[in-house]
Write a protein that holds these residues in place. Sequence first.
Motif, PDB file in Angstrom:
ATOM      1  N   THR A  30      56.735  89.295 128.443  1.00 60.42           N
ATOM      2  CA  THR A  30      57.429  90.411 127.806  1.00 60.42           C
ATOM      3  C   THR A  30      58.459  89.843 126.842  1.00 60.42           C
ATOM      4  O   THR A  30      58.628  88.618 126.754  1.00 60.42           O
ATOM      5  N   TRP A  34      60.164  93.947 122.666  1.00 53.85           N
ATOM      6  CA  TRP A  34      59.276  95.006 123.195  1.00 53.85           C
ATOM      7  C   TRP A  34      60.116  96.013 124.001  1.00 53.85           C
ATOM      8  O   TRP A  34      59.985  97.227 123.813  1.00 53.85           O
ATOM      9  N   ARG A  38      60.404  99.857 122.660  1.00 53.19           N
ATOM     10  CA  ARG A  38      59.641 100.863 123.420  1.00 53.19           C
ATOM     11  C   ARG A  38      60.508 101.757 124.298  1.00 53.19           C
ATOM     12  O   ARG A  38      60.116 102.855 124.640  1.00 53.19           O
ATOM     13  N   CYS A 114      64.261 111.300 139.656  1.00 53.06           N
ATOM     14  CA  CYS A 114      65.124 111.261 138.472  1.00 53.06           C
ATOM     15  C   CYS A 114      65.750 112.619 138.166  1.00 53.06           C
ATOM     16  O   CYS A 114      66.763 112.698 137.469  1.00 53.06           O
ATOM     17  N   ARG A 153      55.330  94.093 134.672  1.00 51.89           N
ATOM     18  CA  ARG A 153      56.184  94.189 133.473  1.00 51.89           C
ATOM     19  C   ARG A 153      56.310  95.625 132.966  1.00 51.89           C
ATOM     20  O   ARG A 153      57.243  95.946 132.233  1.00 51.89           O
ATOM     21  N   SER A 154      55.362  96.487 133.331  1.00 55.41           N
ATOM     22  CA  SER A 154      55.391  97.855 132.798  1.00 55.41           C
ATOM     23  C   SER A 154      56.427  98.741 133.503  1.00 55.41           C
ATOM     24  O   SER A 154      56.738  99.829 133.034  1.00 55.41           O
ATOM     25  N   LEU A 197      54.086 109.047 139.017  1.00 52.94           N
ATOM     26  CA  LEU A 197      55.241 108.196 139.322  1.00 52.94           C
ATOM     27  C   LEU A 197      55.537 108.325 140.806  1.00 52.94           C
ATOM     28  O   LEU A 197      55.837 109.415 141.287  1.00 52.94           O
ATOM     29  N   GLY A 215      53.242 105.235 132.837  1.00 53.19           N
ATOM     30  CA  GLY A 215      54.318 105.487 131.873  1.00 53.19           C
ATOM     31  C   GLY A 215      53.893 106.354 130.709  1.00 53.19           C
ATOM     32  O   GLY A 215      54.595 107.299 130.329  1.00 53.19           O
ATOM     33  N   ASN A 216      52.729 106.020 130.158  1.00 57.87           N
ATOM     34  CA  ASN A 216      52.272 106.721 128.962  1.00 57.87           C
ATOM     35  C   ASN A 216      51.979 108.201 129.231  1.00 57.87           C
ATOM     36  O   ASN A 216      52.359 109.082 128.450  1.00 57.87           O
ATOM     37  N   LEU A 218      53.247 110.005 131.632  1.00 56.52           N
ATOM     38  CA  LEU A 218      54.522 110.659 131.935  1.00 56.52           C
ATOM     39  C   LEU A 218      55.305 110.926 130.649  1.00 56.52           C
ATOM     40  O   LEU A 218      55.906 112.002 130.486  1.00 56.52           O
ATOM     41  N   HIS A 250      68.770 112.798 131.081  1.00 55.94           N
ATOM     42  CA  HIS A 250      68.356 111.672 131.918  1.00 55.94           C
ATOM     43  C   HIS A 250      68.011 110.524 130.978  1.00 55.94           C
ATOM     44  O   HIS A 250      67.370 110.726 129.949  1.00 55.94           O
ATOM     45  N   ASN A 253      64.308 106.732 128.447  1.00 57.74           N
ATOM     46  CA  ASN A 253      63.716 106.098 127.276  1.00 57.74           C
ATOM     47  C   ASN A 253      64.324 106.748 126.031  1.00 57.74           C
ATOM     48  O   ASN A 253      64.320 107.974 125.921  1.00 57.74           O
ATOM     49  N   ARG A 255      63.206 107.034 123.162  1.00 61.68           N
ATOM     50  CA  ARG A 255      62.241 107.834 122.386  1.00 61.68           C
ATOM     51  C   ARG A 255      62.054 109.216 123.007  1.00 61.68           C
ATOM     52  O   ARG A 255      61.848 110.199 122.309  1.00 61.68           O
ATOM     53  N   ILE A 256      62.145 109.311 124.344  1.00 62.60           N
ATOM     54  CA  ILE A 256      62.073 110.627 125.009  1.00 62.60           C
ATOM     55  C   ILE A 256      63.339 111.419 124.670  1.00 62.60           C
ATOM     56  O   ILE A 256      63.294 112.613 124.376  1.00 62.60           O
ATOM     57  N   ASN A 280      67.154 102.852 133.190  1.00 62.55           N
ATOM     58  CA  ASN A 280      66.896 104.102 133.907  1.00 62.55           C
ATOM     59  C   ASN A 280      67.459 103.973 135.329  1.00 62.55           C
ATOM     60  O   ASN A 280      66.918 103.217 136.135  1.00 62.55           O
ATOM     61  N   ILE A 310      63.683 114.630 134.156  1.00 61.31           N
ATOM     62  CA  ILE A 310      62.337 114.741 134.733  1.00 61.31           C
ATOM     63  C   ILE A 310      62.019 113.448 135.465  1.00 61.31           C
ATOM     64  O   ILE A 310      62.481 112.380 135.071  1.00 61.31           O
TER      65      ILE A 310
HETATM   66  O1  UT7 Z   1      62.637 108.392 134.936  1.00 66.68           O
HETATM   67  C1  UT7 Z   1      61.400 108.960 135.223  1.00 66.68           C
HETATM   68  C2  UT7 Z   1      60.729 109.288 134.016  1.00 66.68           C
HETATM   69  N1  UT7 Z   1      60.194 108.085 133.434  1.00 66.68           N
HETATM   70  C3  UT7 Z   1      59.798 108.146 132.218  1.00 66.68           C
HETATM   71  O2  UT7 Z   1      59.943 109.174 131.616  1.00 66.68           O
HETATM   72  C4  UT7 Z   1      59.114 106.948 131.611  1.00 66.68           C
HETATM   73  C5  UT7 Z   1      58.119 107.446 130.616  1.00 66.68           C
HETATM   74  N2  UT7 Z   1      57.397 106.403 129.939  1.00 66.68           N
HETATM   75  C6  UT7 Z   1      57.938 105.517 129.077  1.00 66.68           C
HETATM   76  O3  UT7 Z   1      59.144 105.445 128.913  1.00 66.68           O
HETATM   77  C7  UT7 Z   1      57.011 104.647 128.253  1.00 66.68           C
HETATM   78  O4  UT7 Z   1      55.702 105.112 128.453  1.00 66.68           O
HETATM   79  C8  UT7 Z   1      57.082 103.149 128.643  1.00 66.68           C
HETATM   80  C9  UT7 Z   1      58.386 102.527 128.150  1.00 66.68           C
HETATM   81  C10 UT7 Z   1      56.952 102.989 130.133  1.00 66.68           C
HETATM   82  C11 UT7 Z   1      55.947 102.377 127.967  1.00 66.68           C
HETATM   83  O5  UT7 Z   1      55.959 102.604 126.560  1.00 66.68           O
HETATM   84  P1  UT7 Z   1      54.618 102.999 125.805  1.00 66.68           P
HETATM   85  O6  UT7 Z   1      54.917 103.038 124.368  1.00 66.68           O
HETATM   86  O7  UT7 Z   1      54.107 104.273 126.445  1.00 66.68           O
HETATM   87  O8  UT7 Z   1      53.666 101.775 126.096  1.00 66.68           O
HETATM   88  P2  UT7 Z   1      52.279 101.744 126.853  1.00 66.68           P
HETATM   89  O9  UT7 Z   1      52.428 102.019 128.311  1.00 66.68           O
HETATM   90  O10 UT7 Z   1      51.286 102.577 126.091  1.00 66.68           O
HETATM   91  O11 UT7 Z   1      51.876 100.231 126.689  1.00 66.68           O
HETATM   92  C12 UT7 Z   1      51.650  99.664 125.403  1.00 66.68           C
HETATM   93  C13 UT7 Z   1      51.306  98.190 125.568  1.00 66.68           C
HETATM   94  C14 UT7 Z   1      50.237  97.934 126.633  1.00 66.68           C
HETATM   95  O12 UT7 Z   1      49.402  96.887 126.169  1.00 66.68           O
HETATM   96  P3  UT7 Z   1      47.949  97.211 125.538  1.00 66.68           P
HETATM   97  O13 UT7 Z   1      47.196  97.901 126.634  1.00 66.68           O
HETATM   98  O14 UT7 Z   1      48.224  98.102 124.363  1.00 66.68           O
HETATM   99  O15 UT7 Z   1      47.432  95.860 125.173  1.00 66.68           O
HETATM  100  C15 UT7 Z   1      51.027  97.444 127.809  1.00 66.68           C
HETATM  101  O16 UT7 Z   1      50.266  96.596 128.656  1.00 66.68           O
HETATM  102  O17 UT7 Z   1      52.465  97.476 125.982  1.00 66.68           O
HETATM  103  C16 UT7 Z   1      52.128  96.671 127.136  1.00 66.68           C
HETATM  104  N3  UT7 Z   1      53.328  96.513 127.966  1.00 66.68           N
HETATM  105  C17 UT7 Z   1      54.238  95.552 127.727  1.00 66.68           C
HETATM  106  N4  UT7 Z   1      54.284  94.572 126.824  1.00 66.68           N
HETATM  107  C18 UT7 Z   1      55.372  93.765 126.849  1.00 66.68           C
HETATM  108  C19 UT7 Z   1      53.737  97.263 129.008  1.00 66.68           C
HETATM  109  N5  UT7 Z   1      54.914  96.801 129.466  1.00 66.68           N
HETATM  110  C20 UT7 Z   1      55.243  95.744 128.701  1.00 66.68           C
HETATM  111  C21 UT7 Z   1      56.336  94.871 128.686  1.00 66.68           C
HETATM  112  N6  UT7 Z   1      56.356  93.904 127.751  1.00 66.68           N
HETATM  113  N7  UT7 Z   1      57.370  94.979 129.550  1.00 66.68           N
END
Ligand code: UT7
Length: 323
Positions: A30, A34, A38, A114, A153-154, A197, A215-216, A218, A250, A253, A255-256, A280, A310
């Motif tokens: 990571t 990133w 993100r 949350c 890492r996610s 989640l 994550g995506n 949600l 809350h 993120n 972006r949310i 978070n 949420i």
């Molecule tokens: O509090 C409860 C509520 N929680 C939320 O609301 C969280 C909601 N979700 C999010 O905030 C976002 O979805 C995340 C921050 C978790 C992820 O962001 P994203 O833009 O949705 O990324 P993604 O899950 O679509 O992943 C994009 C890429 C993936 O790689 P590929 O499949 O495109 O090759 C992931 O494997 O980023 C990769 N990835 C990472 N890369 C580097 C996932 N985690 C990491 C990381 N470092 N830590």
Amino acid sequence: MTIRATVKGVGHYLPSRVVPNSEFEKTLDTSDEWIRTRSGIERRHFAADDEFTSDLGTKAAQNALDMAGLTPDDIDAIIVATSTPDLTFPSAATMIQQKLGMTRGFAFDIQAVCAGFVYALANANGMILSGQANRVLVIGAETFSRILNFEDRSTCVLFGDGAGALILEGETATGTAEDRGILGVDLNSDGRHRDMLYVDGGMVSQNTGHIVMQGNALFRQAVEKLASTATTALTKSGLGHEDVDWVVPHQANIRIIQGTAKKLGVSMDKVVVTVQDHGNTSAASIPLALSVGVERGQIKQGDLLVTEAIGGGLAWGAVVLRW
Ligand code: UT7
């Protein structure tokens, strides 16, 4: 004339250990870049090995009591929103009651992940309006570092530890939207999304488990549901987005947070943002943001606030209050 649950004090506590994004680069595929782009997160606090949710909650509560000029025995009830209590039982709330030295009243936990602090505010409001308690200490406290899978890492880069506390007291008011205090509440849940989640531990596994998150998926639910619940809570209060001084969301993120503000028609200079410093912190994120917002001089007496959250369940909701 009516009764309103009105803010008397606010406080927070963050563990001393600050973990920057770069720490995760040492063990995971990571990068700081990133995580920042993100999620908006730059750093988070992690509790010490001997520091638990009730310790964080007690310190936040003591700070709120000091601000209000009250002692623990002035409080009728403690409600703690947490998904990471020290033990399965007793509640973190009764532990905090004991640690504060409070010898009267009652204390219990609420678990809505949350959205927990919004649910706790709604419960405190209901208790005050029904006369079951007049002064309620509402705490959001979490040690999510204890349920993180540091090989995933996610998820592990997103969460942090902390606590915030608010003291609410019943006060006679006019019954109009000009009153100080809680003006409107909207709560929702939909158990069909439980797999989005969750923590894979508990009675089924006999251990505490780790966070699992889609994550995506949600993310796609979040903006829509948060804007909708905030709008409903405002409508119930007889108010609209043009009346809002501060959105206190809350902090999951950036972006949310930005997407929700845009949908609500509120500009980002009216949003309290702490996600860069705290990550978070689940049920602690809103009271932490409230306390930091006051400390920064953003939130002032008489301001109209909307809080929205949420999380796992899914559970979501919003509270409108005039500070
Ligand atoms: O509090 C409860 C509520 N929680 C939320 O609301 C969280 C909601 N979700 C999010 O905030 C976002 O979805 C995340 C921050 C978790 C992820 O962001 P994203 O833009 O949705 O990324 P993604 O899950 O679509 O992943 C994009 C890429 C993936 O790689 P590929 O499949 O495109 O090759 C992931 O494997 O980023 C990769 N990835 C990472 N890369 C580097 C996932 N985690 C990491 C990381 N470092 N830590």
